[in-house]
Design a protein around this motif. Structure first.
Motif, mmCIF file in Angstrom:
data_model
loop_
_atom_site.group_PDB
_atom_site.id
_atom_site.type_symbol
_atom_site.label_atom_id
_atom_site.label_comp_id
_atom_site.label_asym_id
_atom_site.label_seq_id
_atom_site.Cartn_x
_atom_site.Cartn_y
_atom_site.Cartn_z
ATOM 1 N N SER A 98 0.827 -1.201 0.000
ATOM 2 C CA SER A 98 0.000 0.000 0.000
ATOM 3 C C SER A 98 0.866 1.256 0.000
ATOM 4 N N SER A 99 0.367 2.296 -0.677
ATOM 5 C CA SER A 99 1.044 3.598 -0.654
ATOM 6 C C SER A 99 0.761 4.340 0.646
ATOM 7 N N THR A 101 -6.026 8.039 0.935
ATOM 8 C CA THR A 101 -6.557 7.317 -0.229
ATOM 9 C C THR A 101 -5.419 6.497 -0.831
ATOM 10 N N THR A 130 -3.120 3.709 -2.768
ATOM 11 C CA THR A 130 -3.125 2.875 -3.975
ATOM 12 C C THR A 130 -2.342 1.611 -3.641
ATOM 13 N N TYR A 131 -2.563 0.585 -4.415
ATOM 14 C CA TYR A 131 -1.981 -0.724 -4.092
ATOM 15 C C TYR A 131 -1.295 -1.331 -5.300
ATOM 16 N N GLY A 160 0.828 2.661 -10.535
ATOM 17 C CA GLY A 160 0.617 3.271 -9.230
ATOM 18 C C GLY A 160 1.356 4.585 -9.180
ATOM 19 N N TYR A 195 5.744 1.816 -1.350
ATOM 20 C CA TYR A 195 4.620 0.955 -0.963
ATOM 21 C C TYR A 195 5.122 -0.045 0.069
#
Length: 172
Positions: A102-103, A107, A109-110, A157, A162
């Motif tokens: 995950s970032s 919100t 992003t993955y 992404g 991440y």
């Protein structure tokens, strides 16, 4: 007086010899026991890589490795499982984990990734005994195992770092 002194000495000597003639002994057996406890310790090193969705990883998977090391008492039967991760995707199960990095942030992003127990990256390493590697030795010394990771190609992404957290468990 000389006779009296000699008489006392003879009387004392005969009393001592009579006491030792009546001396007795007793014995007991002591049993000592040491139980060696079945025990294991576990340590991990995760993977770190750079993923390029525009050029290198547009069509080529990013394959990297991580490791888990156990030290177990001889005679233990260790089984090492890897959890689904903190960012598991919808539909993820212990037997078929859908792991994601995950970032972070509000919100996130993955990016999807997988962990495998074989270098061909065909056997998913999950969070069940059935998905754990078969050959884990318990020798009393550190036993490292390689975790084969893959970040599949073709993912996009935002440009950031991440992360994911996977719990490695040794059951013995």
């Amino acid at each position: 007086m000389k006779n009296t002194t000699q008489g006392l000495i003879l009387l004392a000597a005969s009393a001592c010899s009579a006491a030792s003639a009546f001396a007795a002994t007793a014995t007991a057996t002591m049993t000592n026991t040491v139980t060696v406890a079945s025990n294991c310790s576990i340590a991990t090193v995760g993977f770190t890589t750079t993923y390029d969705p525009i050029v290198t990883n547009a069509t080529t998977n990013q394959d990297v490795t991580a490791s888990v090391t156990t030290t177990c008492t001889p005679g233990a039967a260790p089984v090492i499982t890897l959890g689904q991760g903190a960012n598991a995707n919808t539909g993820s199960t212990d037997a078929a984990p859908l792991r994601r990095v995950s970032s972070g942030g509000g919100t996130p992003t993955y990016l999807n990734y997988s962990l495998f127990s074989d270098s061909g990256r065909t056997t998913t390493w999950g969070n069940t005994a059935a998905t754990a590697p078969a050959a884990v030795s318990a020798t009393g010394t550190a036993t490292p195992l390689t975790i084969y990771a893959r970040v599949p190609s073709g993912q996009t992404g935002v440009a950031t770092t991440y992360t994911d957290t996977v719990v490695a468990t040794v059951t013995f």
